[in-house]
Motif scaffolding. Structure first.
Motif, PDB file in Angstrom:
ATOM      1  N   GLN A  95       0.822  -1.205   0.000  1.00 18.64           N
ATOM      2  CA  GLN A  95       0.000   0.000   0.000  1.00 18.64           C
ATOM      3  C   GLN A  95       0.864   1.266   0.000  1.00 18.64           C
ATOM      4  OE1 GLN A  95      -2.215  -1.290   3.509  1.00 18.64           O
ATOM      5  NE2 GLN A  95      -4.028  -1.373   2.271  1.00 18.64           N
ATOM      6  N   LEU A  96       1.656   1.371  -1.046  1.00 16.71           N
ATOM      7  CA  LEU A  96       2.546   2.522  -1.171  1.00 16.71           C
ATOM      8  C   LEU A  96       1.754   3.773  -1.531  1.00 16.71           C
ATOM      9  CD1 LEU A  96       5.316   0.737  -3.263  1.00 16.71           C
ATOM     10  CD2 LEU A  96       5.331   1.141  -0.794  1.00 16.71           C
ATOM     11  N   GLY A  97       2.314   4.922  -1.221  1.00 16.91           N
ATOM     12  CA  GLY A  97       1.688   6.166  -1.632  1.00 16.91           C
ATOM     13  C   GLY A  97       1.253   7.006  -0.453  1.00 16.91           C
ATOM     14  N   GLU A  98       0.905   8.229  -0.739  1.00 18.95           N
ATOM     15  CA  GLU A  98       0.410   9.149   0.285  1.00 18.95           C
ATOM     16  C   GLU A  98      -0.896   9.730  -0.225  1.00 18.95           C
ATOM     17  OE1 GLU A  98       3.710  11.815   1.015  1.00 18.95           O
ATOM     18  OE2 GLU A  98       4.294  10.582   2.727  1.00 18.95           O
ATOM     19  N   LYS A  99      -1.980   9.183   0.286  1.00 14.80           N
ATOM     20  CA  LYS A  99      -3.292   9.530  -0.237  1.00 14.80           C
ATOM     21  C   LYS A  99      -4.184  10.164   0.821  1.00 14.80           C
ATOM     22  CE  LYS A  99      -2.973   5.372  -3.115  1.00 14.80           C
ATOM     23  NZ  LYS A  99      -3.528   4.019  -3.344  1.00 14.80           N
ATOM     24  N   VAL A 100      -5.152  10.916   0.331  1.00 17.43           N
ATOM     25  CA  VAL A 100      -6.227  11.442   1.172  1.00 17.43           C
ATOM     26  C   VAL A 100      -7.526  10.839   0.645  1.00 17.43           C
ATOM     27  CG1 VAL A 100      -7.575  13.480   1.809  1.00 17.43           C
ATOM     28  CG2 VAL A 100      -5.076  13.597   1.782  1.00 17.43           C
ATOM     29  N   ALA A 101      -8.260  10.188   1.526  1.00 20.18           N
ATOM     30  CA  ALA A 101      -9.515   9.554   1.128  1.00 20.18           C
ATOM     31  C   ALA A 101     -10.688  10.485   1.419  1.00 20.18           C
ATOM     32  CB  ALA A 101      -9.699   8.233   1.865  1.00 20.18           C
ATOM     33  N   VAL A 102     -11.646  10.511   0.518  1.00 19.66           N
ATOM     34  CA  VAL A 102     -12.862  11.307   0.710  1.00 19.66           C
ATOM     35  C   VAL A 102     -14.038  10.369   0.914  1.00 19.66           C
ATOM     36  CG1 VAL A 102     -14.454  12.976  -0.316  1.00 19.66           C
ATOM     37  CG2 VAL A 102     -11.987  13.216  -0.688  1.00 19.66           C
ATOM     38  N   VAL A 103     -14.704  10.508   2.040  1.00 19.56           N
ATOM     39  CA  VAL A 103     -15.898   9.714   2.355  1.00 19.56           C
ATOM     40  C   VAL A 103     -17.088  10.663   2.365  1.00 19.56           C
ATOM     41  CG1 VAL A 103     -17.038   8.265   4.070  1.00 19.56           C
ATOM     42  CG2 VAL A 103     -14.565   8.083   3.732  1.00 19.56           C
ATOM     43  N   ARG A 104     -18.091  10.340   1.578  1.00 17.71           N
ATOM     44  CA  ARG A 104     -19.253  11.230   1.447  1.00 17.71           C
ATOM     45  C   ARG A 104     -20.436  10.750   2.291  1.00 17.71           C
ATOM     46  NH1 ARG A 104     -18.602  14.736  -2.845  1.00 17.71           N
ATOM     47  NH2 ARG A 104     -16.849  14.271  -4.230  1.00 17.71           N
ATOM     48  N   VAL A 105     -21.027  11.697   3.000  1.00 20.30           N
ATOM     49  CA  VAL A 105     -22.275  11.437   3.723  1.00 20.30           C
ATOM     50  C   VAL A 105     -23.307  12.413   3.164  1.00 20.30           C
ATOM     51  CG1 VAL A 105     -23.451  11.367   5.952  1.00 20.30           C
ATOM     52  CG2 VAL A 105     -21.031  10.725   5.796  1.00 20.30           C
ATOM     53  N   SER A 106     -24.219  11.896   2.363  1.00 17.72           N
ATOM     54  CA  SER A 106     -25.203  12.755   1.692  1.00 17.72           C
ATOM     55  C   SER A 106     -26.617  12.326   2.040  1.00 17.72           C
ATOM     56  CB  SER A 106     -25.019  12.683   0.170  1.00 17.72           C
ATOM     57  OG  SER A 106     -23.704  13.056  -0.201  1.00 17.72           O
ATOM     58  N   VAL A 131      -3.363   5.506   2.835  1.00 21.66           N
ATOM     59  CA  VAL A 131      -4.224   6.659   3.122  1.00 21.66           C
ATOM     60  C   VAL A 131      -3.752   7.307   4.409  1.00 21.66           C
ATOM     61  CG1 VAL A 131      -6.559   7.412   3.718  1.00 21.66           C
ATOM     62  CG2 VAL A 131      -6.226   5.700   1.918  1.00 21.66           C
ATOM     63  N   LYS A 132      -3.301   8.547   4.298  1.00 17.89           N
ATOM     64  CA  LYS A 132      -2.723   9.241   5.446  1.00 17.89           C
ATOM     65  C   LYS A 132      -3.734  10.104   6.198  1.00 17.89           C
ATOM     66  CE  LYS A 132       1.179   7.492   4.246  1.00 17.89           C
ATOM     67  NZ  LYS A 132       1.678   6.317   4.968  1.00 17.89           N
ATOM     68  N   ALA A 133      -4.819  10.486   5.526  1.00 24.67           N
ATOM     69  CA  ALA A 133      -5.839  11.329   6.161  1.00 24.67           C
ATOM     70  C   ALA A 133      -7.177  11.084   5.474  1.00 24.67           C
ATOM     71  CB  ALA A 133      -5.456  12.800   6.070  1.00 24.67           C
ATOM     72  N   ILE A 134      -8.245  11.406   6.178  1.00 24.95           N
ATOM     73  CA  ILE A 134      -9.601  11.205   5.648  1.00 24.95           C
ATOM     74  C   ILE A 134     -10.356  12.523   5.691  1.00 24.95           C
ATOM     75  CG2 ILE A 134     -11.809  10.027   5.976  1.00 24.95           C
ATOM     76  CD1 ILE A 134     -10.263   7.714   7.247  1.00 24.95           C
ATOM     77  N   VAL A 135     -11.016  12.836   4.574  1.00 25.27           N
ATOM     78  CA  VAL A 135     -11.912  13.986   4.523  1.00 25.27           C
ATOM     79  C   VAL A 135     -13.338  13.458   4.485  1.00 25.27           C
ATOM     80  CG1 VAL A 135     -12.732  15.929   3.144  1.00 25.27           C
ATOM     81  CG2 VAL A 135     -10.282  15.512   3.361  1.00 25.27           C
ATOM     82  N   LEU A 136     -14.112  13.849   5.469  1.00 22.16           N
ATOM     83  CA  LEU A 136     -15.521  13.468   5.513  1.00 22.16           C
ATOM     84  C   LEU A 136     -16.332  14.599   4.889  1.00 22.16           C
ATOM     85  CD1 LEU A 136     -17.393  11.184   6.683  1.00 22.16           C
ATOM     86  CD2 LEU A 136     -17.768  12.691   8.635  1.00 22.16           C
ATOM     87  N   ARG A 137     -16.884  14.357   3.720  1.00 21.23           N
ATOM     88  CA  ARG A 137     -17.686  15.364   3.020  1.00 21.23           C
ATOM     89  C   ARG A 137     -19.128  15.205   3.467  1.00 21.23           C
ATOM     90  NH1 ARG A 137     -17.766  20.297   0.370  1.00 21.23           N
ATOM     91  NH2 ARG A 137     -19.324  20.288  -1.290  1.00 21.23           N
ATOM     92  N   VAL A 138     -19.624  16.159   4.223  1.00 23.34           N
ATOM     93  CA  VAL A 138     -20.973  16.082   4.796  1.00 23.34           C
ATOM     94  C   VAL A 138     -21.909  17.033   4.074  1.00 23.34           C
ATOM     95  CG1 VAL A 138     -22.354  16.289   6.890  1.00 23.34           C
ATOM     96  CG2 VAL A 138     -19.985  15.484   7.040  1.00 23.34           C
ATOM     97  N   ASP A 139     -22.951  16.468   3.505  1.00 21.35           N
ATOM     98  CA  ASP A 139     -24.010  17.261   2.870  1.00 21.35           C
ATOM     99  C   ASP A 139     -25.326  16.639   3.302  1.00 21.35           C
ATOM    100  OD1 ASP A 139     -25.429  19.039   1.343  1.00 21.35           O
ATOM    101  OD2 ASP A 139     -24.177  18.800  -0.435  1.00 21.35           O
ATOM    102  N   SER A 140     -25.678  16.862   4.562  1.00 24.99           N
ATOM    103  CA  SER A 140     -26.806  16.168   5.170  1.00 24.99           C
ATOM    104  C   SER A 140     -27.517  17.041   6.198  1.00 24.99           C
ATOM    105  CB  SER A 140     -26.303  14.888   5.855  1.00 24.99           C
ATOM    106  OG  SER A 140     -27.316  14.304   6.658  1.00 24.99           O
ATOM    107  N   PRO A 141     -28.864  16.960   6.236  1.00 20.95           N
ATOM    108  CA  PRO A 141     -29.620  17.687   7.257  1.00 20.95           C
ATOM    109  C   PRO A 141     -29.722  16.903   8.559  1.00 20.95           C
ATOM    110  CG  PRO A 141     -31.144  16.571   5.799  1.00 20.95           C
ATOM    111  CD  PRO A 141     -29.755  16.290   5.275  1.00 20.95           C
ATOM    112  N   GLY A 142     -29.049  15.736   8.601  1.00 22.97           N
ATOM    113  CA  GLY A 142     -29.108  14.905   9.801  1.00 22.97           C
ATOM    114  C   GLY A 142     -29.960  13.673   9.573  1.00 22.97           C
ATOM    115  N   GLY A 143     -30.450  13.109  10.652  1.00 16.07           N
ATOM    116  CA  GLY A 143     -31.259  11.899  10.540  1.00 16.07           C
ATOM    117  C   GLY A 143     -31.431  11.233  11.888  1.00 16.07           C
ATOM    118  N   GLY A 144     -31.325   9.910  11.902  1.00 20.29           N
ATOM    119  CA  GLY A 144     -31.521   9.155  13.134  1.00 20.29           C
ATOM    120  C   GLY A 144     -30.460   9.457  14.178  1.00 20.29           C
ATOM    121  N   VAL A 145     -30.863   9.403  15.431  1.00 14.27           N
ATOM    122  CA  VAL A 145     -29.939   9.686  16.532  1.00 14.27           C
ATOM    123  C   VAL A 145     -28.849   8.624  16.618  1.00 14.27           C
ATOM    124  CG1 VAL A 145     -29.726   9.785  19.055  1.00 14.27           C
ATOM    125  CG2 VAL A 145     -31.567  11.017  17.919  1.00 14.27           C
TER     126      VAL A 145
END
Length: 282
Positions: free
Chosen positions: A29-40, A62-76
């Protein structure tokens, strides 16, 4: 003849070397990556988001994670599960949140534990509160001449029935539950953001804020877009130059509809009784 054999031997060695390189590249797993995880959209379930977060958490490239949030929310509960997973990942890697158009209520809840929260100036966020909606179809049932017979073993067992109105006592019981869940929200934001409980409580009456307002109040760290969040995540992770970005392609499928999963989410919420939500409602 020897030359021919030597040629094929060289070709074989080259192919074998390339094959081994491909295999070991995946394992190392060579490389220096940033992962994007989407919550929509509305947060109904945490399973897929947590699985994706865990995958990138265990990926050494993967050295860091970006959580892309585009959500009004939902279940507790789903919001709390994602929140807890992010706390675990932070022990290993940097997590940056990038807020889209809306990151409110449960959308803000899952954003709170990130190392840095980046929002657009016009992002709608905040809405720190809890809502419970219980439909009442008793009037309709009476009009069409349908009567519901209830057999129960506990006095409040049918408290959230859609076929009756809430009594004052039942409203008081449910309000106590909501107040407790609301307090959990405030505590979670207070701990994750390093803010005093009383300060967060004053902001937790359900009101929304723009990204710029939220930054002034300490609910957001930086103003910027997704690209800014990715670059920031790379810097926090010590990646030199522009990081390689990885993310999963998510395509719309009619399979869920054919399976009845989407209708179950929509219809099930109406007749499932009590449903607590960290949700921004119109």
């Amino acid at each position: 003849m020897k030359k021919v054999l030597l040629f094929f031997l060289i070709v074989f060695v080259v192919i074998a070397a390339l094959s081994l390189l491909t295999i070991f590249k995946g394992k190392l797993q060579l490389g220096e990556k940033v992962a994007v995880v989407r919550v929509s959209g509305i947060i109904l379930d945490s399973t897929s988001v947590i699985e994706e977060l865990k995958e990138y958490s265990n990926d050494r490239s993967v050295k860091a994670i970006v959580l892309r949030v585009d959500s009004p929310g939902g279940g507790v509960a789903p919001s709390q599960e994602i929140y807890e997973e992010i706390l675990k990942i932070k022990e290993k890697k940097k997590v940056v949140v990038s807020m889209g158009s809306v990151a409110a209520s449960g959308g803000y809840y899952i954003s709170a534990p990130a190392d840095v929260i980046v929002a657009n100036a016009g992002t709608l966020t905040g809405s720190i509160g809890v809502i419970m909606e219980i439909p009442n179809v008793s009037g309709l049932m009476e009009k069409i001449g349908v009567e519901t017979q209830v057999v129960k073993s506990g006095r409040h067992k049918d408290m959230a029935s859609v076929f009756k109105s809430l009594t004052p006592e039942e409203k008081e019981i449910l309000q106590t539950v909501l107040d407790d869940v609301h307090d959990q929200f405030i505590e979670a934001v207070s701990e994750a953001r390093g803010m005093k409980y009383e300060v967060v409580k004053k902001l937790s009456d359900g009101r929304i804020f723009t990204g710029r307002m939220a930054k002034e109040l300490g609910l957001v760290d930086e103003l910027g877009n997704l690209e800014d969040a990715i670059i920031l995540a790379g810097k926090l992770a010590g990646i030199k130059g522009e990081p390689e970005v990885v993310y999963k392609e998510k395509e719309f499928s009619f399979i869920d509809m054919l399976r009845g999963e989407i209708p179950n989410h929509l219809v099930g919420n109406v007749f499932s009784g009590i449903s607590l939500k960290y949700l921004l409602t119109p």
